[in-house]
Design an enzyme around this catalytic site. Structure first.
Site, PDB file in Angstrom:
ATOM      1  CB  CYS A  28      -0.923  -0.064   1.213  1.00 32.50           C
ATOM      2  SG  CYS A  28      -1.456   1.510   1.880  1.00 32.50           S
ATOM      3  CB  CYS A  43       0.800   1.673   4.112  1.00 37.70           C
ATOM      4  SG  CYS A  43      -0.959   1.313   4.051  1.00 37.70           S
TER       5      CYS A  43
END
Lengths: 105, 307
Positions: free
Chosen positions: A30, A33
């Protein structure tokens, strides 16, 4: 230091913690992230001794992510005495994240 | 007093920083609310020159940042709340109550993905409504999702979502996509993707249940509506420029993009330069943003030399 939290340690690390806990639900694939990774790490250093800052890799640990309805990452849950007291999603400025956590210290 | 403050940390901001730093202007970069910008929510970037195998959006941004840091760029991980013009032509930049004085400003705040603008969308955000397919596709394993849009981003995200979802419906208001041919073909040839033409999502269902259960579709040709069961809702319907912080300070066009003198990065205010998606509603590519970031740094450098 930022804590690696797993399904096995979540109860002790988060729910039974004496201090407020910021949990970063993330995954290696991600992008946002990964952007937040170093920011959360810095926060862990700065609030060392006052709050617990930890991360849960949802790729490997889905029990609590499922239980708290995490369907969007990065998601930050702030726990106090075992309860969720605040929640943020997506890329967040470090100051904002810190303020929201400091309110519970 | 600083020479230059750069606001924004996408390809435009970091490229401006690299050039300004190498010109020994000791730039200060405000990273803003979304460090790295829009590219951090993409996967493979296949059209940025210099990466024959493609590069991951977040990795590209980390690389650009590193390059800017190598030449002494100072970085503040905050957003800018206010910009004021001082007497004498310099500027005050306010962030978190702290004030910074500077001779020039390079605006590189970019654009943000548009939302559908529904109350139900807000209520179900993070509960089946997502703004980032690459982040959240994982949570829709063997589920059915819709993605609203008809451009390259919608095609890319639809394809990406088929890695997890059992079925991806692309909902589009018209009867043709504006996406590039190569991206359209990839989507249309994907057996897990089905297109619902001439339709718009007018409501997301499931607010009471606390999770997305369906969508209400309205035909754009005859106005009829129908409900459809679905587990997730994604959208890729364009962008809005992040120009709120300079509203009233520099000239904006009717869509909110910062106006620049053609062929330059100059805004109407001497000493303020703009680059990247903030001033470009036409090309909006990582490489054009980077190119205009370079222009802004060179324009600022020249402005400082002539002043």
């Amino acid at each position: 230091m930022e804590k690696e939290i797993t399904d096995a340690t979540f109860e002790a690390d988060v729910l039974q913690a004496k201090q407020p806990v910021l949990v970063d639900f993330w995954a290696p694939w991600c992008g946002p992230c990964r952007t937040m990774g170093p920011i959360v790490e810095e926060l862990a250093e700065e609030l060392d001794g006052k709050a617990v800052v930890g991360k849960v890799n949802v790729d490997e640990n889905n029990r609590y992510a499922g239980q708290y309805g995490v369907m969007s990452i990065p998601m930050f849950l702030i726990f106090k005495d075992g309860d969720v007291v605040d929640q943020l999603t997506g890329v967040v400025a470090k100051g904002e994240l810190k303020e929201r956590l400091e309110k519970h210290i | 007093m600083r020479d230059v403050i750069i606001i924004g940390s996408g390809p435009a901001g970091w490229t401006a920083a690299i050039y300004a730093a190498r010109a020994e202007l000791k730039p200060l970069v405000f990273e803003g609310d979304e460090p790295g910008g829009q590219l951090t929510t993409t996967t493979d970037v296949e059209n940025y020159p210099g990466f024959p195998e493609g590069v991951l959006g977040p990795d590209l941004m980390a690389t650009l940042k590193k390059q800017a840091e190598r030449f002494n760029t100072e970085i503040v991980s905050e957003r800018v709340d206010e910009i004021r013009k001082n007497d004498g032509g310099s500027f005050t930049v306010v962030s978190k109550g702290e004030e910074y004085q500077t001779k020039t400003i390079i605006l590189a705040t970019g654009a943000t993905a548009k939302r559908l603008g529904l109350e139900s969308e807000k209520a179900l955000y993070g509960k089946g409504v997502s703004a980032c397919a690459t982040c959240d596709g994982f949570f829709f394993k063997d589920k059915e999702v819709v993605i609203v849009g008809g451009g390259d981003s919608a095609m890319e995200e639809a394809n990406f979502l088929t890695r997890f979802a059992s079925k991806v419906y692309i909902v589009h208001r018209r009867d043709a996509f504006r996406a590039s041919k190569i991206m359209q073909d990839r989507a249309l040839n994907n057996p897990k993707i089905e297109v619902i033409w001439n339709s718009a999502v007018t409501e997301i269902l499931g607010v009471e249940e606390g999770r997305v259960t369906g969508v209400r579709l309205k035909s754009t040709t005859d106005g009829s509506t129908r409900d459809m069961k679905i587990d997730g809702v994604f959208s890729a319907i364009g962008h809005v420029p992040n120009s709120d912080v300079v509203k009233g300070l520099v000239d904006l066009d009717e869509k909110g993009y910062v106006k620049t003198d053609p062929g330059t990065s100059k805004t109407g205010i001497p000493g303020i330069f703009a680059c990247g998606d903030l001033q470009d509603s036409r090309y909006r590519q990582a490489i054009t943003a980077a190119g205009s970031g370079c222009m802004a740094a060179l324009d600022a450098e020249r402005y400082l030399a002539e002043r």
